[in-house]
Motif scaffolding. Structure first.
Motif: not given
Length: 166
Positions: A9, A12, A14, A40, A46-49, A51, A75, A79, A99
């Motif tokens: 977690d 993900f 930032a 990762w 930062t693995h989050a897509e 924005t 990401p 992911p 990323r």
């Protein structure tokens, strides 16, 4: 589709650590890291897509390659499933995040931004290669100047001949 990878977690979250364009030290760090570690898990990834606001502006810092036969999730598009072995270190100035992603993955989110970032990276790499070449060959400048000065009379005669021939 390959089996999903258990991405922690915290990957993900930032990590706004890069308010300025990342330098060569970050490129070296990432390239060394991915030789034996998953992208990762790198400290700055930062693995989050991205924005919608982040995706408006992107810069590719450099490329990197995973060890042969290794693939990583992206990401931007996959992911939790392996997808790419060659990727970009992508900097998002609006969020100060980096990323590590597949080379073509961001295109699905912002085709124009991706194309701009690729062109900019290519131009920057060409410029850096030219500067490196000139720096490495600076001692040859005196010989180059002498060669040009020696060829000047011949160049003047060619110009004169061109005028005579019309």
């Amino acid at each position: 589709m390959p089996d999903p990878i258990d991405i922690p977690d915290e990957a993900f979250l930032a990590k706004p650590l890069f308010s300025d364009f990342p330098g060569a030290d970050i490129v070296t760090e990432v390239r060394e890291w991915v030789k034996g570690n998953p992208p990762w898990a790198w400290r700055g990834h930062t693995h989050a897509e991205p924005t919608v606001d982040e995706a408006f502006e992107i810069r590719y810092v450099a490329d990197f390659q995973l060890p042969k036969g290794t693939e990583s999730p992206c990401p931007c598009c996959t992911p939790r499933h392996p997808k790419f072995g060659i990727g970009f270190i992508a900097w998002f100035p609006r969020s100060a995040c980096i990323r590590l992603m597949g080379r073509d993955c961001f295109r699905t989110l912002n085709p124009e931004g991706h194309d701009f970032a690729v062109r900019e990276l290519d131009e920057r790499q060409r410029r850096e290669a030219t500067i490196a070449y000139l720096t490495q060959n600076i001692e040859k400048r005196h010989a180059a100047i002498a060669a040009l000065e020696q060829s000047l009379p011949l160049a003047r005669q060619v110009d004169s001949l061109q005028e005579q021939l019309g």
